[in-house]
Design an enzyme around this catalytic site. Structure first.
Site, PDB file in Angstrom:
ATOM      1  N   GLY A 258       0.774  -1.119  -0.147  1.00 52.69           N
ATOM      2  CA  GLY A 258      -0.041  -0.051  -0.169  1.00 52.69           C
ATOM      3  C   GLY A 258       0.933   1.284   0.127  1.00 52.69           C
ATOM      4  N   HIS A 259       0.308   2.318   0.031  1.00 56.05           N
ATOM      5  CA  HIS A 259       0.754   3.775  -0.083  1.00 56.05           C
ATOM      6  C   HIS A 259       1.563   4.156   0.978  1.00 56.05           C
ATOM      7  CE1 HIS A 259      -2.971   4.331   1.574  1.00 56.05           C
ATOM      8  NE2 HIS A 259      -2.460   5.518   2.172  1.00 56.05           N
ATOM      9  N   ASN A 260       2.742   4.576   1.047  1.00 56.02           N
ATOM     10  CA  ASN A 260       3.647   4.956   2.254  1.00 56.02           C
ATOM     11  C   ASN A 260       4.242   3.967   2.709  1.00 56.02           C
ATOM     12  OD1 ASN A 260       2.536   7.557   1.421  1.00 56.02           O
ATOM     13  ND2 ASN A 260       1.279   7.814   3.171  1.00 56.02           N
ATOM     14  N   SER A 278       1.137   3.051   5.061  1.00 56.47           N
ATOM     15  CA  SER A 278       2.120   3.591   5.885  1.00 56.47           C
ATOM     16  C   SER A 278       2.659   2.772   6.926  1.00 56.47           C
ATOM     17  CB  SER A 278       1.194   5.007   6.728  1.00 56.47           C
ATOM     18  OG  SER A 278       0.889   5.821   5.713  1.00 56.47           O
TER      19      SER A 278
END
Length: 353
Positions: A258-260, A278
């Site tokens: 996922g993002h980050n 994250s």
């Protein structure tokens, strides 16, 4: 891809016995090997199968009686799987791409292609992209604007790399992977039911239904050296800061990042692992197939997460975890044993009642 026993042994850093000049053309399982093949029988369990084939040479376990097995030559190894890595590398045919750039490839005038690259049919490379030396890029690969890829990349058919991704040397990307898709980020005008549930742990959920507004991903993806990405891996770009994959990390088929997310160096994430946004994973971590981690967590260096485990809270450095929710592996085993004993315990209680 013919090679002599002596040369193959040297590449494996292993001793050989018998005729080192014997040439082998391919590696086979013992029962399937022909006269020009190399039989793989690195465990005594497979020794009897050598007689079922016609191989004259084999890779065997250390101390094996190769002459008693009727062979003309043998390479003797200590670690079977380590030897397998070297043997398969020696006989790997690769993608079979022709040197140079295929006439159907579409490459922007400002893109830079390194010396020795082989660019296959219908590849698209965007504005300002930089591809390192000796890249092998198969058909139908798409590389976005501003992407940087280091030397010796091996990119299989159908891989899509989004704009501005930065990738180190010796990338291996299997078919169908997507690097740099937008992250899954949405927000409502007022506080949502999801936010309320998270704050109150589900005690109150009173927010009215609302439309979701998209949060764009304007970060990027940064991938280190010697990273391998399995088929249909998906790595989302960061919202603001980059999603990162460390040096030497290997992602199996259908892994989702996922993002980050930050994945450390030399991690191993097996098939269908999913990491929510994250979360930070330390160096040398291993996650078994279908394991998952919730968002905004930290998984400490060297942690081992068993297959199917759901990580819902932080994991300390060096811990082995299993189950849903994740608990210490030994605790999970005890819980599982207790669960299996439960019907018998209940039956005894009924008898006494």
């Amino acid at each position: 891809m013919p090679i002599t026993i002596a040369d193959l042994a040297a590449s494996l850093n292993a001793p050989y016995a018998g005729d080192g000049s014997l040439i082998v053309q391919a590696a086979r399982e013992p029962q399937d090997a022909g006269e020009g093949d190399l039989a793989l029988a690195m465990d005594p369990h497979f020794a009897d199968n050598i007689a079922k084939g016609k191989a004259q040479a084999a890779v065997l376990w250390e101390g094996a009686d190769w002459q008693g097995l009727g062979l003309k030559a043998a390479i003797l190894v200590k670690r079977a799987r380590l030897a397998m890595a070297g043997v398969t590398a020696a006989f790997d045919h690769g993608l079979g791409l022709e040197p140079g750039i295929h006439p159907t490839a579409v490459i922007h005038d400002t893109a830079e292609i390194g010396e020795g690259a082989a660019i296959g049919p219908l590849v698209v490379i965007g504005k300002g992209a930089k591809i390192g030396r000796n890249a092998r890029i198969a058909q139908h690969v798409s590389i976005g604007a501003g992407v940087t890829i280091g030397d010796d990349a091996l990119i299989h058919p159908g891989v899509k790399i989004g704009a501005k991704a930065t990738i180190g040397d010796r990338l291996i990307a299997q078919p169908g992977g997507v690097i740099g898709a937008d992250g899954f980020s949405f927000v409502t005008q007022e506080k949502s039911a999801v936010e309320e549930a998270r704050e109150s742990l589900g005690e109150t959920v009173e927010a009215a239904g609302q439309a979701w507004m998209r949060i764009a991903s304007i970060g990027s993806v940064v991938i280190g050296d010697d990273v391998e990405l399995g088929a249909n891996v998906t790595i989302d770009q960061g919202t603001i800061r980059a999603t990162r994959i460390g040096n030497g990390t290997k992602l199996d088929n259908q892994v989702h990042i996922g993002h980050n997310v930050v994945v450390g160096n030399h991690c191993l994430l097996c098939g269908q692992v999913g990491i929510a946004g994250s979360t930070v994973i330390g160096d040398y971590c291993v996650m078994g197939g279908q394991a998952g981690a919730a968002d905004n967590l930290t998984i400490g260096q060297g942690a081992i997460i068993g297959a199917g485990t759901g990580v819902l809270s932080n994991v300390p450095k060096g811990k082995a975890m299993m189950g849903y929710p994740a608990v210490a592996m030994q605790t999970h085993v005890e819980m599982y044993k207790a669960l299996r004993r439960l019907p018998r315990v209940l039956s005894k209680l009924r008898e006494k009642g």
